[in-house]
Design a protein around this motif. Structure first.
Motif, PDB file in Angstrom:
ATOM      1  N   ALA A   1      -9.909  -9.610  14.999  1.00 32.36           N
ATOM      2  CA  ALA A   1      -9.961  -8.687  16.145  1.00 32.36           C
ATOM      3  C   ALA A   1     -10.154  -9.450  17.446  1.00 32.36           C
ATOM      4  O   ALA A   1      -9.472  -9.187  18.447  1.00 32.36           O
ATOM      5  N   LEU A   2     -11.054 -10.429  17.440  1.00 30.55           N
ATOM      6  CA  LEU A   2     -11.300 -11.236  18.640  1.00 30.55           C
ATOM      7  C   LEU A   2     -10.061 -12.058  19.009  1.00 30.55           C
ATOM      8  O   LEU A   2      -9.700 -12.164  20.182  1.00 30.55           O
ATOM      9  N   ILE A   3      -9.422 -12.634  17.980  1.00 29.71           N
ATOM     10  CA  ILE A   3      -8.225 -13.454  18.226  1.00 29.71           C
ATOM     11  C   ILE A   3      -7.139 -12.633  18.907  1.00 29.71           C
ATOM     12  O   ILE A   3      -6.570 -13.039  19.930  1.00 29.71           O
ATOM     13  N   PHE A   4      -6.856 -11.455  18.360  1.00 28.81           N
ATOM     14  CA  PHE A   4      -5.778 -10.632  18.910  1.00 28.81           C
ATOM     15  C   PHE A   4      -6.145 -10.011  20.261  1.00 28.81           C
ATOM     16  O   PHE A   4      -5.376 -10.119  21.226  1.00 28.81           O
ATOM     17  N   LEU A   5      -7.299  -9.385  20.342  1.00 28.35           N
ATOM     18  CA  LEU A   5      -7.642  -8.631  21.549  1.00 28.35           C
ATOM     19  C   LEU A   5      -7.951  -9.545  22.735  1.00 28.35           C
ATOM     20  O   LEU A   5      -7.410  -9.367  23.831  1.00 28.35           O
ATOM     21  N   VAL A   6      -8.811 -10.545  22.510  1.00 28.46           N
ATOM     22  CA  VAL A   6      -9.148 -11.458  23.608  1.00 28.46           C
ATOM     23  C   VAL A   6      -7.949 -12.338  23.950  1.00 28.46           C
ATOM     24  O   VAL A   6      -7.669 -12.597  25.130  1.00 28.46           O
TER      25      VAL A   6
ATOM     26  N   ALA B 205       2.884 -11.531  17.211  1.00 18.80           N
ATOM     27  CA  ALA B 205       1.594 -11.666  16.535  1.00 18.80           C
ATOM     28  C   ALA B 205       1.330 -13.115  16.148  1.00 18.80           C
ATOM     29  O   ALA B 205       0.215 -13.633  16.327  1.00 18.80           O
ATOM     30  N   ALA B 206       2.377 -13.794  15.636  1.00 18.90           N
ATOM     31  CA  ALA B 206       2.216 -15.180  15.191  1.00 18.90           C
ATOM     32  C   ALA B 206       1.833 -16.093  16.356  1.00 18.90           C
ATOM     33  O   ALA B 206       1.040 -17.030  16.197  1.00 18.90           O
ATOM     34  N   GLU B 207       2.394 -15.813  17.532  1.00 17.64           N
ATOM     35  CA  GLU B 207       2.125 -16.608  18.728  1.00 17.64           C
ATOM     36  C   GLU B 207       0.634 -16.581  19.072  1.00 17.64           C
ATOM     37  O   GLU B 207       0.030 -17.619  19.364  1.00 17.64           O
ATOM     38  N   VAL B 208       0.039 -15.402  19.016  1.00 16.81           N
ATOM     39  CA  VAL B 208      -1.390 -15.261  19.345  1.00 16.81           C
ATOM     40  C   VAL B 208      -2.230 -16.057  18.352  1.00 16.81           C
ATOM     41  O   VAL B 208      -3.111 -16.839  18.734  1.00 16.81           O
ATOM     42  N   ILE B 209      -1.943 -15.881  17.061  1.00 13.84           N
ATOM     43  CA  ILE B 209      -2.695 -16.598  16.021  1.00 13.84           C
ATOM     44  C   ILE B 209      -2.544 -18.103  16.194  1.00 13.84           C
ATOM     45  O   ILE B 209      -3.525 -18.862  16.151  1.00 13.84           O
ATOM     46  N   LEU B 210      -1.293 -18.549  16.415  1.00 12.43           N
ATOM     47  CA  LEU B 210      -1.005 -19.977  16.530  1.00 12.43           C
ATOM     48  C   LEU B 210      -1.793 -20.621  17.667  1.00 12.43           C
ATOM     49  O   LEU B 210      -2.542 -21.573  17.467  1.00 12.43           O
ATOM     50  N   PHE B 211      -1.647 -20.078  18.868  1.00 11.77           N
ATOM     51  CA  PHE B 211      -2.241 -20.733  20.035  1.00 11.77           C
ATOM     52  C   PHE B 211      -3.763 -20.588  20.073  1.00 11.77           C
ATOM     53  O   PHE B 211      -4.466 -21.513  20.488  1.00 11.77           O
ATOM     54  N   VAL B 212      -4.280 -19.461  19.630  1.00 17.48           N
ATOM     55  CA  VAL B 212      -5.739 -19.296  19.603  1.00 17.48           C
ATOM     56  C   VAL B 212      -6.369 -20.244  18.584  1.00 17.48           C
ATOM     57  O   VAL B 212      -7.380 -20.903  18.870  1.00 17.48           O
TER      58      VAL B 212
ATOM     59  N   PRO C 244     -15.496 -23.228  17.364  1.00 15.96           N
ATOM     60  CA  PRO C 244     -16.805 -23.760  16.936  1.00 15.96           C
ATOM     61  C   PRO C 244     -17.464 -24.704  17.933  1.00 15.96           C
ATOM     62  O   PRO C 244     -18.663 -24.981  17.812  1.00 15.96           O
ATOM     63  N   TYR C 245     -16.695 -25.206  18.917  1.00 15.90           N
ATOM     64  CA  TYR C 245     -17.265 -26.178  19.843  1.00 15.90           C
ATOM     65  C   TYR C 245     -17.797 -25.545  21.131  1.00 15.90           C
ATOM     66  O   TYR C 245     -18.346 -26.244  21.979  1.00 15.90           O
ATOM     67  N   VAL C 246     -17.611 -24.197  21.285  1.00 20.69           N
ATOM     68  CA  VAL C 246     -18.163 -23.524  22.469  1.00 20.69           C
ATOM     69  C   VAL C 246     -19.034 -22.350  22.004  1.00 20.69           C
ATOM     70  O   VAL C 246     -20.223 -22.509  21.772  1.00 20.69           O
ATOM     71  N   LEU C 247     -18.459 -21.150  21.826  1.00 25.66           N
ATOM     72  CA  LEU C 247     -19.269 -19.984  21.441  1.00 25.66           C
ATOM     73  C   LEU C 247     -19.435 -19.824  19.933  1.00 25.66           C
ATOM     74  O   LEU C 247     -20.318 -19.093  19.477  1.00 25.66           O
ATOM     75  N   ASN C 248     -18.533 -20.461  19.158  1.00 33.08           N
ATOM     76  CA  ASN C 248     -18.597 -20.405  17.687  1.00 33.08           C
ATOM     77  C   ASN C 248     -18.607 -18.966  17.152  1.00 33.08           C
ATOM     78  O   ASN C 248     -19.452 -18.582  16.345  1.00 33.08           O
ATOM     79  N   LEU C 249     -17.639 -18.161  17.616  1.00 29.01           N
ATOM     80  CA  LEU C 249     -17.567 -16.755  17.213  1.00 29.01           C
ATOM     81  C   LEU C 249     -16.554 -16.501  16.093  1.00 29.01           C
ATOM     82  O   LEU C 249     -16.437 -15.378  15.612  1.00 29.01           O
ATOM     83  N   LEU C 250     -15.807 -17.533  15.699  1.00 31.03           N
ATOM     84  CA  LEU C 250     -14.792 -17.349  14.660  1.00 31.03           C
ATOM     85  C   LEU C 250     -15.360 -17.702  13.294  1.00 31.03           C
ATOM     86  O   LEU C 250     -16.023 -18.728  13.131  1.00 31.03           O
TER      87      LEU C 250
END
Length: 398
Positions: A6-11, A282-289, A39-45
């Protein structure tokens, strides 16, 4: 994992929209999202999604290559001729040469690691370049001399050429040395990949045609699933045959898509391309995030000045390569300069393969990823703004 997705897609989409509003490529916002959430900043994933990120990135790469193959107009390549073929390999080769010569001194890596880094950075970004060239073609800028077609055709093949070289250099880096057989494997891998993909594409198009003839029409959505499944198998063939003979799975995927386009009716290949275009959203968002999430921002900041210096040094080599490709063409100085600017942006391929050396445990993995991310953040906006600001001045309208 669901919260992470959800964070990956929405943010990611929100940050992409902000960048688009600022006239920046959307992918920059997605990269920044990954860096912040990672993991190196907010570590929310969640760690579970990070553990499969390499596979997700490879799936995204397959989708963009399928879309490229289904969109590639071979007639444009024939129309533009020699310069388009040269643009598909010479600029990237020159950029890799720049890394090979200077990266050991600037980045402190070995020659083989420099070649790996150059292969990652060597590709131009279709995500930035192609939409702008389509817009120029629609508005008639540079079409009299087929300049947008030249850049589109070269950029579409450039990625494939670089990915094949990348696979070869990574194998060398894993082996720890240079062997003549690796260079022999380059043409073997290319030829066998093209043949394998062409045969599979022909069989697949015949299957779809037979199904239609017997009134068992296969829906386009179902065709997408079948094509994706076969693409994953083609990638697996590369691994299965690794000990016997070198076969480029990625090139086989593109070759299959090209044959499907040639053998299928135009409206069918167009709809398939549109379907993969929607999947790419959708793949673009996942890839770059996820690429952003893999970046250790502290390491990247430490490598920053050296990385920037190396990137711009390599871009000089790249621009010289573009100039060589345009020798004996009818293009004037301004039109040639526009082609050089249009060939600057990095994004899609760098995101797709930039983290592969790190995932494989190569010593150069962290520096390769850091340089790839810095290159995207620098060259994507420079190339995008450069094209937008110069096309009216440098190109003639038909």
């Amino acid at each position: 994992m669901l919260t992470s997705l959800a964070l990956i897609f929405l943010v990611g989409l929100a940050m992409g929209a902000v960048c688009q509003f600022l006239k920046l490529p959307r992918i920059i916002g997605m990269l920044i999202t990954g860096i912040i959430l990672g993991p190196y900043v907010l570590n929310l994933l969640d760690s579970s999604i990070l553990s499969v990120s390499a596979d997700l990135r490879q799936m995204a790469l397959i989708i963009i290559l399928l879309k490229a193959g289904l969109s590639l107009n071979l007639a444009d390549l024939k129309k533009v001729g020699r310069p388009a073929i040269m643009m598909a390999c010479i600029p990237a080769s020159c950029e890799i040469l720049g890394f090979f010569l200077f990266a050991p001194y600037i980045l402190g890596i070995t020659r083989i690691e420099a070649a790996v880094t150059g292969a990652v950075l060597g590709a131009v970004s279709p995500a930035v370049v192609v939409p702008r060239m389509v817009q120029l073609m629609e508005n008639g800028y540079g079409t009299e001399k087929s300049i947008p077609q030249l850049i589109m055709a070269g950029a579409s093949c450039d990625d494939i050429f670089v990915i094949v070289l990348f696979s070869t250099f990574v194998t060398m880096a894993q082996g720890g040395g240079v062997n003549v057989i690796y260079f022999v494997n380059i043409p073997v891998s290319i030829i066998l990949g093209i043949i394998l993909g062409a045969v599979v594409g022909y069989v697949l198009s015949a299957f779809f045609e037979k199904a239609y003839a017997y009134r068992h029409c296969v829906r386009n959505s179902m065709k997408v699933i079948i094509v994706l499944g076969i693409s994953f198998l083609l990638m697996a063939v590369e691994t299965w045959m690794k000990e016997v003979v070198s076969v480029s799975g990625l090139l086989a995927v593109v070759s299959m898509a090209c044959v499907l386009k040639i053998k299928s009716p135009e409206f069918v290949s167009k709809r398939l391309s549109e379907k993969f275009g929607k999947l790419w959203l959708a793949a673009e968002v996942i890839l770059f995030v996820l690429v952003g999430a893999a970046v250790d921002i502290r390491y990247t900041l430490n490598a920053g000045i050296a990385a920037v210096l190396m990137i711009f040094t390599a871009l000089i080599f790249r621009s010289l390569g573009v100039a060589v490709c345009l020798v004996k063409t009818s293009l004037n100085f301004r039109e040639r300069l526009f082609c050089m600017i249009a060939y600057l942006p990095k994004a899609t391929v760098q995101a797709a393969i930039g983290s592969v050396p790190l995932a494989m445990g190569l010593p150069c993995g962290q520096i390769v990823l850091s340089v790839a991310v810095v290159a995207i953040l620098l060259t994507a906006p420079i190339g995008a703004f450069g094209i937008d600001l110069t096309y009216k001045r440098f190109l003639k309208i038909k």
